[in-house]
Design a protein around this motif. Structure first.
Motif, mmCIF file in Angstrom:
data_model
loop_
_atom_site.group_PDB
_atom_site.id
_atom_site.type_symbol
_atom_site.label_atom_id
_atom_site.label_comp_id
_atom_site.label_asym_id
_atom_site.label_seq_id
_atom_site.Cartn_x
_atom_site.Cartn_y
_atom_site.Cartn_z
ATOM 1 N N ASN A 148 2.344 1.927 -3.318
ATOM 2 C CA ASN A 148 1.311 2.452 -4.222
ATOM 3 C C ASN A 148 0.869 3.863 -3.843
ATOM 4 N N SER A 189 -4.876 3.293 3.122
ATOM 5 C CA SER A 189 -4.782 1.859 3.432
ATOM 6 C C SER A 189 -3.676 1.580 4.430
ATOM 7 N N ASP A 195 -0.793 4.642 -1.290
ATOM 8 C CA ASP A 195 -2.151 4.519 -0.763
ATOM 9 C C ASP A 195 -2.080 4.713 0.751
ATOM 10 N N ALA A 229 0.837 -1.206 0.000
ATOM 11 C CA ALA A 229 0.000 0.000 0.000
ATOM 12 C C ALA A 229 0.875 1.260 0.000
#
Length: 340
Positions: free
Chosen positions: A290, A295, A292, A287
């Protein structure tokens, strides 16, 4: 639910007894570009299945148009979109054979799959389910068999009978380290399904959702694995397994369910708990890579083990205000690429 015509017993070609004891279930959702080849591989068996049921799980593409070309050679059941677990169960209910085989709508069977697998199952009534080693096709390239990708001898200590291995020691623990038991090519006795249930629709949308059923087979039944790859698994852009965060988080949910609901799993509580933690850390790292950050914050709250320094840094960056978190993330990537 809409049922499309199915071939009758009078229309069915003659076959060996064990093949006539086997139904095939293919769940499909928006696989118009692949489902035709999948069904062709099922129809091209050296001896035919007693029935082939394709469950059209609310497809909005040309799946039904492709399936219509096969006429009465297959049974098609159309439903509202309920997820692959429910679709498999609908296919199970629509068949009445003592053996039920499964094939995902983007995968392929070797021509001798049914003959070799069903014949072996009939000769081994003590075995509840068989799984199959497989080849992976990705970007027009065929990868080595799945079992060769394990970092250890996954079949060590098992009892070999022809191409099949049974009595695999510490099967649950081996599945935690490396998971080669996929639904495509799986064959299960109806008696096991009646006693222990089919696929659990509660796991709809959960990464690695089919692993829950496999763990149920491991903890409640006798399982064998065919080392000869009689299945080809096709990898493509639409594969959900390409989402590493989703898959790792799904695995943690499946393992927690296994520990809570499969009594025999309690003997491996420490190993399962450790595996859950390892998967949470892997999901967090994916995560973060990415970018993110939402998350990352969600996952770190689920980790109970002490956080290493790098993870604490990733958590700090993910919790920082947007301009700062983005700048720090880019700095970390540059440092990683430079080998620092």
């Amino acid at each position: 639910m809409i049922r499309h015509p199915s071939r009758s017993a009078a229309d069915m070609p003659t076959s060996t007894e064990h093949c006539l004891q086997t139904s095939l279930v293919i769940p499909s959702h928006n696989r118009a570009s692949l489902i035709g080849e999948t069904v062709e591989s099922a129809l091209a068996q050296t001896h035919p299945f007693a029935s082939i049921t394709v469950v059209n799980d609310g497809s909005t593409d040309d799946t039904l148009k492709v399936l219509a070309e096969f006429g009465h050679r297959i049974q098609v059941i159309s439903t509202q979109n309920q997820g692959v677990q429910a679709a498999r169960n609908i296919g199970i209910a629509a068949s009445n054979c003592p053996l039920v085989a499964f094939l995902d709508s983007d995968d392929l069977l070797a021509p001798t799959y049914l003959d070799e697998t069903a014949g072996w199952m009939v000769a081994h009534p003590e075995v509840d389910a068989t799984y199959n080693n497989f080849l992976t096709i990705e970007d027009a390239h065929t990868r080595p068999p799945k079992l060769t990708q394990a970092s250890f001898d996954w079949l060590e200590g098992s009892r070999r009978d022809g191409d099949f291995h049974l009595d695999i020691p510490d099967l649950l623990l081996r599945s935690l380290r490396f998971q080669p038991l996929f639904p495509s090519g799986q064959m299960v006795r109806r008696t096991f399904l009646q006693q222990h249930g089919g696929y659990d629709p509660r796991f709809r949308g959960v990464g690695s959702e089919d692993w829950e059923f496999t763990l149920r087979v491991i903890t409640n039944g006798q399982l064998a694995l065919c080392e000869k790859p009689l299945v080809k698994v096709r990898k493509h852009a639409a594969n959900e397994s390409k989402d590493n965060v989703r898959m790792r988080m799904g695995e943690t949910e499946v393992l927690a369910h296994c520990l809570a609901h499969h009594p025999s799993a309690s003997a491996f509580k420490q190993e399962i708990t450790q595996s859950i933690e390892e998967r949470l850390h892997a999901a967090l790292n994916s995560a973060f890579d990415n970018r993110d950050f939402h998350s990352v914050r969600h996952i770190v709250a689920k980790i109970s083990s002490p956080l290493p320094a790098k993870t604490r840094l990733k958590t700090f960056i993910s919790s920082s205000p947007a301009p700062v978190s983005d700048w720090l993330w880019h700095a970390i990537q540059l440092l990683s690429r430079s080998g620092a």
